[in-house]
Each structure stands twice: as structure tokens, then as C-alpha cells.
Scaffold this active site. Structure first.
Site, PDB file in Angstrom:
ATOM      1  N   CYS A  94      22.331  58.762  22.059  1.00  0.00           N
ATOM      2  CA  CYS A  94      21.452  59.853  21.613  1.00  0.00           C
ATOM      3  C   CYS A  94      20.028  59.700  22.142  1.00  0.00           C
ATOM      4  CB  CYS A  94      21.446  59.929  20.093  1.00  0.00           C
ATOM      5  SG  CYS A  94      23.098  60.069  19.414  1.00  0.00           S
TER       6      CYS A  94
ATOM      7  N   HIS B 249      15.302  63.469  17.410  1.00  0.00           N
ATOM      8  CA  HIS B 249      16.756  63.559  17.537  1.00  0.00           C
ATOM      9  C   HIS B 249      17.304  64.239  16.281  1.00  0.00           C
ATOM     10  CE1 HIS B 249      20.841  62.779  18.236  1.00  0.00           C
ATOM     11  NE2 HIS B 249      20.961  61.728  17.452  1.00  0.00           N
TER      12      HIS B 249
ATOM     13  N   ASN C 284      24.564  67.145  15.258  1.00  0.00           N
ATOM     14  CA  ASN C 284      24.080  66.101  16.170  1.00  0.00           C
ATOM     15  C   ASN C 284      24.774  66.262  17.521  1.00  0.00           C
ATOM     16  OD1 ASN C 284      23.604  63.726  17.561  1.00  0.00           O
ATOM     17  ND2 ASN C 284      23.908  62.394  15.775  1.00  0.00           N
TER      18      ASN C 284
HETATM   19  O1  UT7 Z   1      22.867  59.827  16.521  1.00  0.00           O
HETATM   20  C1  UT7 Z   1      23.108  58.758  15.693  1.00  0.00           C
HETATM   21  C2  UT7 Z   1      24.317  59.098  14.926  1.00  0.00           C
HETATM   22  N1  UT7 Z   1      24.410  58.651  13.605  1.00  0.00           N
HETATM   23  C3  UT7 Z   1      23.662  59.037  12.571  1.00  0.00           C
HETATM   24  O2  UT7 Z   1      22.679  59.678  12.657  1.00  0.00           O
HETATM   25  C4  UT7 Z   1      24.140  58.647  11.222  1.00  0.00           C
HETATM   26  C5  UT7 Z   1      23.099  58.099  10.333  1.00  0.00           C
HETATM   27  N2  UT7 Z   1      23.585  58.064   8.985  1.00  0.00           N
HETATM   28  C6  UT7 Z   1      23.618  59.177   8.204  1.00  0.00           C
HETATM   29  O3  UT7 Z   1      23.201  60.254   8.609  1.00  0.00           O
HETATM   30  C7  UT7 Z   1      24.132  59.016   6.785  1.00  0.00           C
HETATM   31  O4  UT7 Z   1      24.324  57.645   6.509  1.00  0.00           O
HETATM   32  C8  UT7 Z   1      25.461  59.797   6.524  1.00  0.00           C
HETATM   33  C9  UT7 Z   1      25.161  61.285   6.532  1.00  0.00           C
HETATM   34  C10 UT7 Z   1      26.467  59.449   7.588  1.00  0.00           C
HETATM   35  C11 UT7 Z   1      25.989  59.435   5.156  1.00  0.00           C
HETATM   36  O5  UT7 Z   1      25.023  59.650   4.166  1.00  0.00           O
HETATM   37  P1  UT7 Z   1      24.744  58.526   3.065  1.00  0.00           P
HETATM   38  O6  UT7 Z   1      23.791  59.090   2.105  1.00  0.00           O
HETATM   39  O7  UT7 Z   1      24.322  57.284   3.810  1.00  0.00           O
HETATM   40  O8  UT7 Z   1      26.156  58.389   2.380  1.00  0.00           O
HETATM   41  P2  UT7 Z   1      27.082  57.099   2.239  1.00  0.00           P
HETATM   42  O9  UT7 Z   1      27.530  56.599   3.559  1.00  0.00           O
HETATM   43  O10 UT7 Z   1      26.366  56.165   1.343  1.00  0.00           O
HETATM   44  O11 UT7 Z   1      28.336  57.681   1.498  1.00  0.00           O
HETATM   45  C12 UT7 Z   1      28.235  58.220   0.227  1.00  0.00           C
HETATM   46  C13 UT7 Z   1      29.569  58.746  -0.204  1.00  0.00           C
HETATM   47  C14 UT7 Z   1      30.744  57.814   0.074  1.00  0.00           C
HETATM   48  O12 UT7 Z   1      31.596  57.865  -1.047  1.00  0.00           O
HETATM   49  P3  UT7 Z   1      31.637  56.651  -2.089  1.00  0.00           P
HETATM   50  O13 UT7 Z   1      32.105  55.472  -1.269  1.00  0.00           O
HETATM   51  O14 UT7 Z   1      30.256  56.510  -2.596  1.00  0.00           O
HETATM   52  O15 UT7 Z   1      32.607  57.129  -3.109  1.00  0.00           O
HETATM   53  C15 UT7 Z   1      31.454  58.481   1.230  1.00  0.00           C
HETATM   54  O16 UT7 Z   1      32.829  58.239   1.242  1.00  0.00           O
HETATM   55  O17 UT7 Z   1      29.862  59.965   0.470  1.00  0.00           O
HETATM   56  C16 UT7 Z   1      31.206  59.922   0.951  1.00  0.00           C
HETATM   57  N3  UT7 Z   1      31.307  60.768   2.129  1.00  0.00           N
HETATM   58  C17 UT7 Z   1      31.577  62.077   2.056  1.00  0.00           C
HETATM   59  N4  UT7 Z   1      31.827  62.901   1.027  1.00  0.00           N
HETATM   60  C18 UT7 Z   1      32.065  64.196   1.284  1.00  0.00           C
HETATM   61  C19 UT7 Z   1      31.128  60.419   3.426  1.00  0.00           C
HETATM   62  N5  UT7 Z   1      31.291  61.504   4.198  1.00  0.00           N
HETATM   63  C20 UT7 Z   1      31.579  62.536   3.369  1.00  0.00           C
HETATM   64  C21 UT7 Z   1      31.830  63.904   3.587  1.00  0.00           C
HETATM   65  N6  UT7 Z   1      32.058  64.691   2.531  1.00  0.00           N
HETATM   66  N7  UT7 Z   1      31.828  64.455   4.818  1.00  0.00           N
END
Ligand code: UT7
Length: 336
Positions: free
Chosen positions: A121, A263, A293
Site C-alpha cells: 500500500c 492511504h 482499500n
Molecule cells: O493497507 C493495509 C491493510 N490493512 C489494514 O489497514 C488493516 C488495519 N486494521 C484494521 O483496519 C482493523 O483492525 C480491522 C478493521 C481489520 C478490524 O477492526 P478491529 O477494531 O481491530 O476489530 P478486531 O480485529 O478487534 O475484531 C473485533 C471483532 C472480532 O470478533 P471477536 O473475536 O471479538 O468476537 C472479529 O471476529 O470483530 C469480528 N469481525 C467482524 N465482525 C463482523 C472481524 N471482521 C468482521 C466483519 N464483520 N467483517
């Protein structure tokens, strides 16, 4: 690295930009039918509302060529005048030849050298800096820098952690030296990387380490894997360091920026960056709600739209900042 040491050199400027996204829109409600997610979760956790998904005939190469053609037309430059095509991508049309070569052939830019650049990215900013070196050195006069991604081709459409985040698209910029002596163009750039974090965001299979076999495909090793929370932490830290470094090197205060063009990965990451840099909310450009993204295409698509919308004009200061797999990160301060 700034241009301080070579202050007498002509500036590297963006003559024009171009952009292309596929027509097909996939919104959050469409994703609710594919994986266990919700529009509400995606909006509140990321800010994304919809993204574009290419048809089978649309590739990073074809999308990149559309964006590049528009940039050349807007600059009033013929394809034959292009000396170098650099394509930043992590979703090349194929392992080789380069996607830059595919684009060159589509454009008919047969006087140009071609290569791909891979810094995920952060790739467009890396490519911009490389292109500028060819102009500063006098090696070339006209450089086409492209960010093009078909992220949908590496997504596991059963993995809700990743498939809701990405989209397809391409952006392009025509770079030249400023012959008028009136434009500053590229002012300062910070590039960085830390390969120790390679495993938190990768497509592990399909290369020389895990060449494609029935087993690697069955294990889904050709799909993008990500530890979202770990990437999140690094993203905020590294983009802030890079952006602050580029401002400091140029002696420019954050308040003097017309726009931060970050980004477009996650609205919360962008907000954290805005807060850490002490920017006002009207100093940041966001279009991730419509495209998700798009990896290496993200910042150049955003610049193109900022200019189209009149949010950025000639003479305005802006800053690109990005991070991605590698890990890699980058920021560039420019006068448009
Ligand atoms: O270009 C670089 C590319 N990468 C990025 O930019 C990613 C950077 N990271 C992020 O943007 C965030 O970490 C995410 C958007 C990926 C996730 O957000 P978060 O607030 O960090 O959530 P999390 O990983 O702590 O997950 C929270 C919960 C989990 O459930 P449990 O384990 O707490 O029960 C996930 O399983 O959200 C769940 N989850 C979803 N729920 C509904 C993960 N993806 C989804 C989804 N829909 N699509």
C-alpha cells in the site's frame, strides 16, 4: 530524503493525474449475503460503505492503462513521449512480465522502459520517489507512475476479517521536471520498512517459497492473510512518524498543509493520524467510503479525486502518507 542537498535542481512536478475504477459496485449489504458481517460493523469499524470489483476481463494492467491514458491526455503528452513506466502493484497481471509492460503495450508507449515496484500500500509513494530520481538525474524527461490493484483477485471471499476491506482500482500521475522555475513539486519524502513484521500481512503462497500446487490452493495460501489489530497499531505509529519526518525535513508546519492524502484503509486509522499530527478535520481527504482499500492505487486515486473536486489547487501543499505489507511505510510532502 529531501532535496536540500540538491537545491539547484529543477523540481519534480505532477503534470496531471488519471483514475479508473470498475463499474461494478459491491456494497456492505451485498457482503452480508456472502459472509457473517453487517453494514453497521463495516461502517463503524472501517468507514467503508462500498467498493468496486473488476470483471474477469479487468486486470491491474487494463485498469492501470485506463488511468494512465487519462493522465497523459490531461497532461497533453503523447504515449510516445513517455520515457519510463513504473507500476506499483501487489496484484500484477501475472508473475512476469511486469504489469508496467502490459500497460506500455496498451498505451503504445514503446519508447518507455518499464518495471513494477512492490511496496504494497506504500507502493505509489515509493514509485513516485523512484520516478523523481530519474528526473533529477536528467536520465529521463517524462515518467508515468501508476498504482493499480485488483485486490479482489487475492481475497478469500469466506474470510470476513479481510474480504470486506479491499477494492479494485487504479490511479496514475505524469511526472516531469518543472521548466518554469515556479513550482516546487516534490519537497520531501520519508520511506521506511521493517521486514520482521512480514507475516502480519501477506499472500504466503504462489511465489518461490510455496509454488502453486493443489495443496497450496486447497489450503488457501494464495489468499491475503492479515492480523488486523497488529497492522492497525503499526499503521498509526509508522504513518505518523513518516508524515512528521517529511514535514520536519521540509520545515513545514502541519497547519500549513492544505490536505493530507492518507492511504485509504480505515477511517479510524486516518482519524488517529489526523489527531496525532494536530490537523483539522477539513485538512484530510477521504474517499474510502466509496472504494475501500485499493492498496497501491489508494493515494493516487484520492489525489485525483481531490483535484477533481477542487479540494486541491496548483500551489497548495499536500502530503501523501501510507503503510502496508512489508511492513512498509512512506510519506511525501508536495506542492501540487
Ligand atoms: O493497507 C493495509 C491493510 N490493512 C489494514 O489497514 C488493516 C488495519 N486494521 C484494521 O483496519 C482493523 O483492525 C480491522 C478493521 C481489520 C478490524 O477492526 P478491529 O477494531 O481491530 O476489530 P478486531 O480485529 O478487534 O475484531 C473485533 C471483532 C472480532 O470478533 P471477536 O473475536 O471479538 O468476537 C472479529 O471476529 O470483530 C469480528 N469481525 C467482524 N465482525 C463482523 C472481524 N471482521 C468482521 C466483519 N464483520 N467483517
Amino acid at each position: 530524503m529531501s532535496r536540500k542537498a540538491v537545491a539547484n535542481q529543477a523540481a519534480c512536478v505532477i503534470e496531471a493525474t488519471g483514475m479508473y475504477v470498475p463499474d461494478r459496485v459491491l456494497n456492505n449489504h451485498d457482503l452480508e449475503k456472502i459472509v457473517d458481517t453487517s453494514d453497521e460493523w463495516i461502517r463503524t469499524r472501517t468507514g467503508i460503505v462500498e467498493r468496486r470489483i473488476g470483471e474477469a476481463s479487468e486486470t491491474s494492467g487494463t485498469m492501470g492503462a485506463h488511468a494512465a491514458r487519462q493522465a497523459l491526455e490531461r497532461a497533453g503528452i503523447a504515449p510516445q513521449e513517455v520515457d519510463l513506466v513504473i507500476c506499483a502493484t501487489i496484484t500484477p497481471d501475472m508473475p512476469f512480465p511486469s504489469t508496467a509492460s502490459v500497460i506500455q503495450a496498451e498505451l503504445g508507449a514503446f519508447n518507455a522502459a518499464c518495471f513494477d515496484m512492490e511496496a504494497a500500500c506504500a507502493g505509489f509513494i515509493y514509485a513516485l520517489q523512484i520516478g523523481a530520481q530519474f528526473l533529477y538525474s536528467g536520465t529521463y524527461d517524462t515518467v508515468l507512475v501508476i498504482g493499480a490493484e485488483k485486490m479482489s483477485s487475492v481475497l478469500d471471499w469466506s474470510d470476513r476479517n479481510t474480504c470486506v476491506l479491499f477494492g479494485d482500482g487504479a490511479g496514475a500521475a505524469v511526472l516531469r521536471r518543472d521548466e518554469t522555475g515556479t513550482r516546487r513539486g516534490l519537497i520531501s519524502t520519508i520511506l521506511g520498512a521493517d521486514g520482521r513484521y512480514g507475516s502480519i500481512l501477506s499472500v504466503p503462497g504462489g511465489g518461490s517459497k510455496l509454488p502453486p500446487t493443489v495443496e497450496t490452493v486447497q489450503r488457501g495460501e494464495h489468499f491475503l492473510k492479515m492480523s488486523g489489530a497488529e497492522v492497525y497499531k503499526q499503521a498509526v505509529l509508522r504513518m505518523q512518524q513518516a508524515a512528521s519526518g517529511a514535514l520536519k525535513e521540509a520545515g513545514v508546519a502541519a497547519g500549513d498543509l492544505k490536505l493530507l492524502i492518507p492511504h485509504q484503509a480505515n477511517r479510524r486509522i486516518i482519524q488517529a493520524l489526523v489527531d496525532r499530527l494536530g490537523l483539522r478535520d477539513d485538512q484530510v481527504f477521504i474517499n474510502l467510503d466509496r472504494y475501500g482499500n485499493t492498496s497501491a492505487a489508494s493515494v493516487i486515486m484520492a489525489l485525483h479525486e481531490a483535484v477533481e473536486q477542487g479540494a486541491l489547487k496548483r500551489g497548495d501543499l499536500f502530503m501523501f502518507a501510507a503503510f502496508g505489507a512489508g511492513l512498509s511505510w512512506a510519506a511525501s510532502l508536495m506542492e501540487y
